[in-house]
Design a protein around this motif. Structure first.
Motif, PDB file in Angstrom:
ATOM      1  N   GLY A 258     -27.130  44.549  76.173  1.00  0.00           N
ATOM      2  CA  GLY A 258     -28.133  44.479  75.122  1.00  0.00           C
ATOM      3  C   GLY A 258     -27.714  43.495  74.046  1.00  0.00           C
ATOM      4  O   GLY A 258     -26.530  43.158  73.908  1.00  0.00           O
ATOM      5  N   PRO A 259     -28.668  43.008  73.247  1.00  0.00           N
ATOM      6  CA  PRO A 259     -28.343  42.040  72.190  1.00  0.00           C
ATOM      7  C   PRO A 259     -27.518  42.672  71.089  1.00  0.00           C
ATOM      8  O   PRO A 259     -27.621  43.871  70.811  1.00  0.00           O
ATOM      9  N   ASP A 260     -26.691  41.847  70.450  1.00  0.00           N
ATOM     10  CA  ASP A 260     -25.880  42.319  69.326  1.00  0.00           C
ATOM     11  C   ASP A 260     -26.618  42.036  68.024  1.00  0.00           C
ATOM     12  O   ASP A 260     -27.449  41.129  67.948  1.00  0.00           O
ATOM     13  N   PHE A 261     -26.294  42.807  66.995  1.00  0.00           N
ATOM     14  CA  PHE A 261     -26.884  42.572  65.675  1.00  0.00           C
ATOM     15  C   PHE A 261     -25.950  43.108  64.607  1.00  0.00           C
ATOM     16  O   PHE A 261     -25.060  43.929  64.879  1.00  0.00           O
ATOM     17  N   ALA A 262     -26.105  42.620  63.391  1.00  0.00           N
ATOM     18  CA  ALA A 262     -25.250  43.023  62.279  1.00  0.00           C
ATOM     19  C   ALA A 262     -25.737  44.343  61.698  1.00  0.00           C
ATOM     20  O   ALA A 262     -26.910  44.709  61.800  1.00  0.00           O
ATOM     21  N   GLY A 263     -24.806  45.062  61.095  1.00  0.00           N
ATOM     22  CA  GLY A 263     -25.118  46.328  60.439  1.00  0.00           C
ATOM     23  C   GLY A 263     -23.933  46.761  59.621  1.00  0.00           C
ATOM     24  O   GLY A 263     -22.931  46.035  59.525  1.00  0.00           O
ATOM     25  N   ASP A 264     -24.022  47.926  59.039  1.00  0.00           N
ATOM     26  CA  ASP A 264     -22.895  48.471  58.281  1.00  0.00           C
ATOM     27  C   ASP A 264     -22.032  49.265  59.252  1.00  0.00           C
ATOM     28  O   ASP A 264     -22.331  50.408  59.584  1.00  0.00           O
ATOM     29  N   GLY A 265     -20.941  48.647  59.700  1.00  0.00           N
ATOM     30  CA  GLY A 265     -20.087  49.266  60.701  1.00  0.00           C
ATOM     31  C   GLY A 265     -19.373  50.514  60.251  1.00  0.00           C
ATOM     32  O   GLY A 265     -18.732  51.189  61.066  1.00  0.00           O
ATOM     33  N   ARG A 266     -19.460  50.852  58.977  1.00  0.00           N
ATOM     34  CA  ARG A 266     -18.855  52.092  58.507  1.00  0.00           C
ATOM     35  C   ARG A 266     -19.657  53.300  58.968  1.00  0.00           C
ATOM     36  O   ARG A 266     -19.177  54.427  58.942  1.00  0.00           O
ATOM     37  N   LYS A 267     -20.903  53.054  59.385  1.00  0.00           N
ATOM     38  CA  LYS A 267     -21.766  54.126  59.852  1.00  0.00           C
ATOM     39  C   LYS A 267     -21.691  54.237  61.374  1.00  0.00           C
ATOM     40  O   LYS A 267     -21.480  53.241  62.068  1.00  0.00           O
ATOM     41  N   PRO A 268     -21.881  55.428  61.935  1.00  0.00           N
ATOM     42  CA  PRO A 268     -21.759  55.599  63.392  1.00  0.00           C
ATOM     43  C   PRO A 268     -22.955  55.080  64.183  1.00  0.00           C
ATOM     44  O   PRO A 268     -22.850  54.861  65.390  1.00  0.00           O
ATOM     45  N   THR A 269     -24.099  54.862  63.536  1.00  0.00           N
ATOM     46  CA  THR A 269     -25.291  54.399  64.241  1.00  0.00           C
ATOM     47  C   THR A 269     -25.994  53.314  63.434  1.00  0.00           C
ATOM     48  O   THR A 269     -25.738  53.134  62.241  1.00  0.00           O
ATOM     49  N   ALA A 270     -26.885  52.600  64.100  1.00  0.00           N
ATOM     50  CA  ALA A 270     -27.714  51.591  63.440  1.00  0.00           C
ATOM     51  C   ALA A 270     -29.004  51.449  64.229  1.00  0.00           C
ATOM     52  O   ALA A 270     -29.077  51.802  65.419  1.00  0.00           O
ATOM     53  N   VAL A 271     -30.036  50.916  63.582  1.00  0.00           N
ATOM     54  CA  VAL A 271     -31.332  50.714  64.226  1.00  0.00           C
ATOM     55  C   VAL A 271     -31.487  49.243  64.569  1.00  0.00           C
ATOM     56  O   VAL A 271     -31.307  48.361  63.716  1.00  0.00           O
ATOM     57  N   CYS A 272     -31.796  48.966  65.829  1.00  0.00           N
ATOM     58  CA  CYS A 272     -31.973  47.586  66.282  1.00  0.00           C
ATOM     59  C   CYS A 272     -33.183  46.970  65.579  1.00  0.00           C
ATOM     60  O   CYS A 272     -34.280  47.555  65.594  1.00  0.00           O
ATOM     61  N   PRO A 273     -33.040  45.800  64.986  1.00  0.00           N
ATOM     62  CA  PRO A 273     -34.163  45.183  64.268  1.00  0.00           C
ATOM     63  C   PRO A 273     -35.275  44.679  65.187  1.00  0.00           C
ATOM     64  O   PRO A 273     -36.384  44.425  64.729  1.00  0.00           O
ATOM     65  N   ASP A 274     -34.993  44.543  66.495  1.00  0.00           N
ATOM     66  CA  ASP A 274     -35.994  44.009  67.414  1.00  0.00           C
ATOM     67  C   ASP A 274     -36.837  45.097  68.085  1.00  0.00           C
ATOM     68  O   ASP A 274     -38.045  44.924  68.275  1.00  0.00           O
ATOM     69  N   CYS A 275     -36.195  46.210  68.469  1.00  0.00           N
ATOM     70  CA  CYS A 275     -36.943  47.242  69.194  1.00  0.00           C
ATOM     71  C   CYS A 275     -37.075  48.548  68.422  1.00  0.00           C
ATOM     72  O   CYS A 275     -37.743  49.471  68.888  1.00  0.00           O
ATOM     73  N   ASP A 276     -36.420  48.655  67.273  1.00  0.00           N
ATOM     74  CA  ASP A 276     -36.458  49.846  66.430  1.00  0.00           C
ATOM     75  C   ASP A 276     -35.753  51.046  67.070  1.00  0.00           C
ATOM     76  O   ASP A 276     -35.913  52.179  66.608  1.00  0.00           O
ATOM     77  N   GLY A 277     -34.967  50.791  68.113  1.00  0.00           N
ATOM     78  CA  GLY A 277     -34.221  51.878  68.752  1.00  0.00           C
ATOM     79  C   GLY A 277     -32.875  52.088  68.072  1.00  0.00           C
ATOM     80  O   GLY A 277     -32.243  51.140  67.602  1.00  0.00           O
ATOM     81  N   GLU A 278     -32.434  53.341  68.024  1.00  0.00           N
ATOM     82  CA  GLU A 278     -31.142  53.649  67.420  1.00  0.00           C
ATOM     83  C   GLU A 278     -30.040  53.510  68.469  1.00  0.00           C
ATOM     84  O   GLU A 278     -30.212  53.901  69.628  1.00  0.00           O
ATOM     85  N   THR A 279     -28.912  52.957  68.061  1.00  0.00           N
ATOM     86  CA  THR A 279     -27.790  52.773  68.980  1.00  0.00           C
ATOM     87  C   THR A 279     -26.507  53.294  68.357  1.00  0.00           C
ATOM     88  O   THR A 279     -26.338  53.277  67.140  1.00  0.00           O
ATOM     89  N   THR A 280     -25.610  53.754  69.213  1.00  0.00           N
ATOM     90  CA  THR A 280     -24.272  54.190  68.782  1.00  0.00           C
ATOM     91  C   THR A 280     -23.206  53.207  69.243  1.00  0.00           C
ATOM     92  O   THR A 280     -22.022  53.447  69.048  1.00  0.00           O
ATOM     93  N   TYR A 281     -23.626  52.091  69.868  1.00  0.00           N
ATOM     94  CA  TYR A 281     -22.667  51.115  70.379  1.00  0.00           C
ATOM     95  C   TYR A 281     -22.189  50.217  69.238  1.00  0.00           C
ATOM     96  O   TYR A 281     -22.914  49.331  68.788  1.00  0.00           O
ATOM     97  N   ARG A 282     -20.979  50.436  68.782  1.00  0.00           N
ATOM     98  CA  ARG A 282     -20.373  49.594  67.752  1.00  0.00           C
ATOM     99  C   ARG A 282     -19.472  48.586  68.438  1.00  0.00           C
ATOM    100  O   ARG A 282     -18.731  48.925  69.361  1.00  0.00           O
ATOM    101  N   ILE A 283     -19.497  47.325  67.998  1.00  0.00           N
ATOM    102  CA  ILE A 283     -18.761  46.273  68.691  1.00  0.00           C
ATOM    103  C   ILE A 283     -17.848  45.516  67.730  1.00  0.00           C
ATOM    104  O   ILE A 283     -18.090  45.452  66.530  1.00  0.00           O
ATOM    105  N   CYS A 284     -16.791  44.946  68.310  1.00  0.00           N
ATOM    106  CA  CYS A 284     -15.881  44.097  67.537  1.00  0.00           C
ATOM    107  C   CYS A 284     -16.649  42.854  67.092  1.00  0.00           C
ATOM    108  O   CYS A 284     -17.309  42.201  67.905  1.00  0.00           O
ATOM    109  N   PRO A 285     -16.585  42.476  65.821  1.00  0.00           N
ATOM    110  CA  PRO A 285     -17.320  41.300  65.359  1.00  0.00           C
ATOM    111  C   PRO A 285     -16.749  39.990  65.878  1.00  0.00           C
ATOM    112  O   PRO A 285     -17.396  38.949  65.762  1.00  0.00           O
ATOM    113  N   VAL A 286     -15.560  40.016  66.463  1.00  0.00           N
ATOM    114  CA  VAL A 286     -14.927  38.791  66.946  1.00  0.00           C
ATOM    115  C   VAL A 286     -15.134  38.593  68.444  1.00  0.00           C
ATOM    116  O   VAL A 286     -15.595  37.547  68.884  1.00  0.00           O
ATOM    117  N   CYS A 287     -14.787  39.624  69.254  1.00  0.00           N
ATOM    118  CA  CYS A 287     -14.880  39.457  70.713  1.00  0.00           C
ATOM    119  C   CYS A 287     -16.084  40.147  71.324  1.00  0.00           C
ATOM    120  O   CYS A 287     -16.376  39.962  72.499  1.00  0.00           O
TER     121      CYS A 287
END
Length: 399
Positions: free
Chosen positions: A53-82
């Motif tokens: 799935g596509p990556d997007f920015a968010g507040d990584g201090r939180k366990p979840t975020a809402v995808c700006p493209d599909c409005d779906g909530e995700t729990t997949y947090r990723i390293c900002p570098v790799c």
């Protein structure tokens, strides 16, 4: 200043706020779904070319975020570098990086495999601990590429691929170490993310190779330095008759590997020169080749104490015994280098297999009989406060 975290996959550092998110590409409440595609950064940095799935920015201090493209909530947090998917609760539990280094043919891959197998089974049962793969790739790779080959098939490993040959990538195995600890309010779980990487010995035989691994060692919380005494002139003479001795061509002396690692760590310091504070477990492998020369009361012939605590007195006895052996193995320069450059170090003597492999590169017919392989990791975990210590007396030794 915000605390910096270290990615257990690429070992780059960042703050919790900088952690990104990845859409799970499932149908969202608004009936939208993001298409999966190859992540260029993930492919370049980690060699992973699967569609995600596509990556997007968010507040990584939180366990979840809402995808700006599909409005779906995700729990997949990723390293900002790799762009690797970070373990569950990353940044909320202890995150420890263990660097495993050593010369070519010192037995690092065999030792790492047996170590992790022992922690999953015997040590886990004794300490009430659980060691589990933190991601699907680790679970699959450890099972198929490491554990099954050695324990099921009895087949030894080929040499570890160098970082240069692997497009300057090192692929760590990332685990979650869970332990029950008693506190004022009863038992509570304590979790530690452990990241192991097994670098090729050739990566530490030259300055160019060392540079590739700089960030890995620089951000490691602990180092396991595996040294093969059979690569030391004094020890080779003392080995059990019939022991298969490693060749010397293309093999760097144990003291040289320690020197290169030490020079790199000292070179990373800023300000007033001081001893390296990263705890280093100096592990002498293939101890079974020397059991015939040890006295009956030697701590290197005794089984480690049972119980659910790291026994400090036993560890210091082993440390002092190995230090004495170094005098016979022409290893005094190694001891002096550690004493002069490291604030916390400890010696260990282990045997991953319990016997030499066959000439056909298979496990001996007696099977795998590991000896004290978990001691170095338990010491490091005790240094981190991740496992409890048992202290009976004040002893000599570092750390």
């Amino acid at each position: 200043m915000a605390r910096r975290l270290t990615c257990p996959y690429c070992y780059e550092t960042f703050t919790a706020r900088e952690i990104g998110f990845r859409c799970n590409s499932r149908m969202s409440p608004t009936q939208k779904r993001c298409p999966r595609k190859r992540d260029r950064i993930l492919a370049e940095r980690m060699g992973q070319r699967a569609e995600v799935g596509p990556d997007f920015a968010g507040d990584g201090r939180k366990p979840t975020a809402v995808c700006p493209d599909c409005d779906g909530e995700t729990t997949y947090r990723i390293c900002p570098v790799c762009h690797s998917t970070l373990p569950v609760q990353f940044g909320m539990v202890e995150n420890r990086m263990i660097a495993m280094v050593g010369a070519k043919a010192s037995g690092k891959t065999v030792y790492m495999t047996v170590l992790l197998h022992e922690v999953m089974h015997q040590v886990g049962a004794a300490f009430g601990a659980a060691l589990m793969g933190a991601d699907d790739a680790t679970m699959l790779r450890f099972s198929s590429d490491y554990q099954d080959q050695l324990f099921r098939d009895g087949q030894m490993f080929l040499g570890t691929r160098t970082a240069v040959a692997n497009d300057n990538r090192v692929e760590p195995l990332v685990f979650r170490f869970g332990l029950r600890r008693r506190g004022l309010f009863g038992e509570r779980p304590q979790h530690t993310v452990l990241s192991f990487f097994d670098t090729a010995g050739e990566d530490f035989s030259s300055r160019d190779g060392m540079e590739i691994n700089t960030r890995y060692l620089a951000n490691a919380d602990g180092i396991i330095l595996l040294l093969d005494p059979l690569q030391m002139p004094g020890a080779r003479k003392a080995a059990r008759p019939g022991t298969a001795l490693p060749g010397s061509e293309g093999v760097d002396a144990p003291g040289n590997v320690l020197s290169r690692v030490t020079n790199m760590l000292l070179g990373l310091q800023k300000g007033t020169p001081r001893k390296v504070d990263t705890p280093i477990a100096v592990v002498f492998s293939k101890l079974d080749a020397f059991w015939h020369q040890l006295e009956a009361g030697s701590p290197l012939r005794a089984q480690p104490p049972t119980g659910n605590q790291f026994d400090v007195e036993d560890s210091l006895s082993v440390h002092e015994e190995v230090r004495q052996l170094l005098k016979d193995w022409d290893g005094v320069p190694i001891d002096q280098a550690l004493e002069n450059n490291y604030a916390r170090y400890r010696y260990f003597g282990v045997s991953a297999l319990g016997n030499s492999p066959t000439p056909e590169a298979r496990v001996a017919p007696t099977g795998i009989q590991p000896y004290r392989v978990a001691d170095p990791l338990l010491w490091l975990l005790s240094e981190f406060g991740s496992v409890p210590r048992k202290v009976r007396r004040k002893g000599k030794g570092r750390g």
